[in-house]
Enzyme design. Structure first.
Site, PDB file in Angstrom:
ATOM      1  CG  ASP A 438     -16.009  12.307   7.787  1.00  0.00           C
ATOM      2  OD1 ASP A 438     -15.035  12.614   7.107  1.00  0.00           O
ATOM      3  OD2 ASP A 438     -16.203  10.992   8.461  1.00  0.00           O
ATOM      4  CG  ASP A 458     -21.413   3.896   7.473  1.00  0.00           C
ATOM      5  OD1 ASP A 458     -20.673   3.986   6.295  1.00  0.00           O
ATOM      6  OD2 ASP A 458     -21.542   2.982   8.330  1.00  0.00           O
ATOM      7  CB  VAL A 459     -20.115   7.312   2.544  1.00  0.00           C
ATOM      8  CG1 VAL A 459     -19.913   8.612   2.728  1.00  0.00           C
ATOM      9  CG2 VAL A 459     -18.778   6.211   2.760  1.00  0.00           C
ATOM     10  CE1 TYR A 552      -6.719   3.968  -0.334  1.00  0.00           C
ATOM     11  CE2 TYR A 552      -4.849   4.027  -1.747  1.00  0.00           C
ATOM     12  CZ  TYR A 552      -5.908   4.622  -1.306  1.00  0.00           C
ATOM     13  OH  TYR A 552      -5.677   6.014  -1.104  1.00  0.00           O
ATOM     14  CE  LYS A 556      -9.021   5.699  -2.956  1.00  0.00           C
ATOM     15  NZ  LYS A 556      -9.977   6.957  -2.781  1.00  0.00           N
TER      16      LYS A 556
END
Ligand code: ZN
Length: 655
Positions: A438, A458-459, A552, A556
């Site tokens: 995370d 940080d992904v 968003y 997704k």
């Protein structure tokens, strides 16, 4: 050896049990004296039984308690006379002996007394302390140990040759102690085992213990030249090679195993010993270690060769046991190799950590023993007797069946809060080791269990994610389960007012980062002992998009499609990829009160109505999503891949 007895902290000497608890904790505080439940202590005192009758009691350490943290309740109060009477028997098997000891207890709820209780009972002193101290073991694990022990201690100790702990050892001590003991005797050395000291009270027994170990340490310091540190750069081991090694170890064990790699200057110096294959394969420092480390480590990386040799060892000795024995798994628990350093293995992270602690001390013992002579361990037959001893087997089996994900490793993104945290917790609860990633530093605080590793990352930072994956593999050995839960919602706005930077940020976190993660974890998932599993946290917005959340909803939908492609591409590698579509999970970081209020207004509802706006009028929590995700990774869904499962209370726009 530091003397930790502190007169101002110690309980008053008149309280024998309290003094014993205090002195036990001091002994337990020193890893070079006792490790992981090793060692034991006792004190003899007068108590009153239920009728008020005075009775001589042996308070002896209960099994399952650790000296470092023991409390008064950790001591079994045994009727001393009843225990001593057992010593008049010629023969007593260990299971019957343990039954008799339990029957001698004043309290039905007392812990099982130490298997060395008879030894404590026979020593004619009120207080007794027993350790498996590193410095003493270096003296006794020699071809001619008695001469060395006498050189260090003269006539201050009684010396007892190796006998397996239990009734036979107590009988041997009962015979030898009176023969050798003098008024000057302060201790008893059990060869290849450890040290007993005793005294009028625990303070005296403890101080004698520290003094005797200090004498051994000084002797070693004078004789043993420090070994030159290994030279050259530390080799790096690719994380795929580590994951392949873990797969081999898991296959040999017949169950998923956790492996941890350790590599520091001391280990590197040890594994670069020219005679590593000889010194490391002579046997453990004390026989009780065999339960945790097996008889010998694997030197090199030939796991199947090790397993074959273990089967040979079992076949050679199986007839020693009175009742037929079932072979334990033949996988190594400690691996020593110039490229890997030290790798330890166990069914759970804690088991691998214990093997590491034990072998770490074994390195010191071997170095010292080789410095003064030749490190020598017990013959394989004696070690087999301990490894396949009823009482040791009982210790291992007391834990019951391992939990369903024992030995498996999950990598969870977004683990600091909300759905990611709930998924990490659900997987931990079912026995998995979890690496939580995370950007939020609180990811370190999700759990303090040894099978959790929190990594702040940080992904969207691809090299940092690669390093985090490598870190998880160093700690746990591989990645079997991936839960992609990191995600952002972004500010809701109509398409006509599209904020391109916000759109790109949402795509970077919710789609690009997962595509990168997938590309990196695929070879690890393909090596998962029970098959890889991936769960993507999608959204109800995928089948039923809402206005005002373009970025968003689109992100997704994209990641759902990504998961479907992964399901197609990876099925032949045994990897299952499924997506869950939560909706209205309000206890997550995505939902601030403002966002909830705005969405409620948008639909003309109160906040309370909005929260339960589903067919079941249910409030949906992140814990429910975590439970579903863990179950999706379980055998219940063993033949499901490419699925999309709602967790939304039921939506009339979807069903
Ligand atoms: Zn012992």
């Amino acid at each position: 050896m530091r003397d930790r007895w502190n007169a101002t902290e110690a309980p008053p000497p008149g309280d024998a049990l309290a003094s014993c608890v205090y002195g036990s904790r001091l002994l337990g505080a020193e890893a070079a004296l006792v490790l992981h439940g090793g060692g034991n202590t006792s004190v003899k005192a007068t108590a009153t039984d239920i009728t008020g009758e005075p009775v001589e009691v042996l308070y002896v350490k209960g099994s399952g308690w650790d000296l470092a943290t023991i409390e008064p309740a950790g001591f079994a109060p045994l009727r001393l006379a009843a225990v001593r009477r057992l010593l008049t028997l010629e023969r007593l098997d260990d299971a019957t002996m343990m039954g008799e000891l339990r029957c001698a207890s004043l309290r039905a709820d007392a812990p099982d007394p130490s298997v060395e209780s008879l030894l404590h009972a026979l020593l004619p002193y009120p207080a007794v302390q027993h350790s498996h101290a590193d410095a003493l073991i270096a003296l006794t694990n020699q071809p001619e140990p008695e001469a060395l022990v006498r050189e260090v201690y003269g006539g201050d100790v009684v010396v007892v040759p190796y006998v397996m702990p239990g009734f036979d050892l107590a009988r041997a001590c009962a015979r030898i102690f009176p023969e050798q003991a003098t008024p000057e005797t302060v201790g008893m050395v059990l060869l290849n085992h450890g040290l007993f000291t005793f005294g009028a009270d625990t303070e005296q027994a403890y101080r004698r213990h520290i003094a005797l170990i200090s004498r051994a340490e000084r002797f070693l310091a004078e004789r043993v030249a420090p070994r030159p540190a290994a030279e050259g750069p530390t080799p790096t081991v690719g994380h795929l090679r580590l994951a392949r090694l873990r797969r081999d170890i898991s296959d040999a064990a017949g169950a998923p195993m956790i492996t941890s790699r350790h590599d520091d200057a001391r280990i590197r110096t040890f594994v670069s010993r020219p005679n590593l294959a000889s010194v490391a394969t002579r046997g453990p420092a004390t026989p009780d270690h065999v339960i945790r480390t097996k008889r010998v480590p694997l030197v090199g990386d030939d796991v199947s060769g090790y397993a074959a040799a273990y089967r040979g060892y079992f076949d050679d000795h199986r007839d020693r046991a009175a009742v037929p024995r079932t072979m334990l798994d033949p996988a190594p628990r400690v691996l020593l190799d110039p490229a890997f350093g030290m790798v330890t293995a166990g069914r759970r992270a804690r088991d691998a950590d214990i093997a590491y602690d034990i072998y770490s001390h074994t390195i010191d013992i071997i170095d010292n023993a080789e410095g003064i002579g030749t490190y020598t361990a017990l013959p394989a037959a004696d070690l087999f007797d301990v490894e396949y001893w009823d009482l040791e087997q009982a210790k291992l089996h007391r834990g019951g069946r391992p939990p369903e994900f024992a030995g498996e490793v999950a990598l969870v993104t977004g683990a600091a809060s909300g759905i990611g945290r709930a998924c990490a917790q659900a997987l931990l609860d079912r026995g998995a080791a979890v690496a939580g990633l995370d950007v939020d530093a609180r990811v370190a605080e999700v759990s303090d269990r040894p099978d959790y590793l929190g990594i702040e990352v940080d992904v969207t930072d691809a090299p940092a994610v690669d390093a985090a994956i490598a870190g998880a593999v160093e700690r746990f050995g591989g990645v079997d389960v991936v839960v992609a839960a990191a995600g952002i919602f972004g500010a809701g706005a109509p398409l006509a007012e599209l904020d391109l930077a916000g759109w790109r940020r949402t795509m970077a976190v919710n789609v690009d980062a997962i595509a990168h993660l997938f590309s990196r974890v695929h070879p690890l998932l393909a090596l998962a002992p029970r098959g890889g599993r991936v769960v993507v946290i999608g959204s109800r917005n995928v089948p039923a998009p809402g206005p005002g959340a373009a970025a968003y909803s689109a992100s997704k939908a994209a990641v759902t499609q990504l998961a479907r492609v992964a399901a197609l591409e990876w099925a032949s590698d045994g990897i299952r990829v499924n997506t869950v579509h939560p909706d209205a999970v309000f206890d997550t970081g995505l939902w601030t009160d403002d966002v909830i209020a705005a969405r409620a207004r948008h639909y003309g509802l109160t906040v309370e109505q909005y929260k339960r706006r589903n067919l079941l009028s249910a409030e949906i929590t992140s814990a429910q999503v975590g439970k579903l995700v863990a179950t999706l990774c379980s055998d219940a869904f063993a033949v499901t891949t490419g699925a999309q499962i709602p967790v939304d209370g039921g939506s009339d726009r979807v069903v």
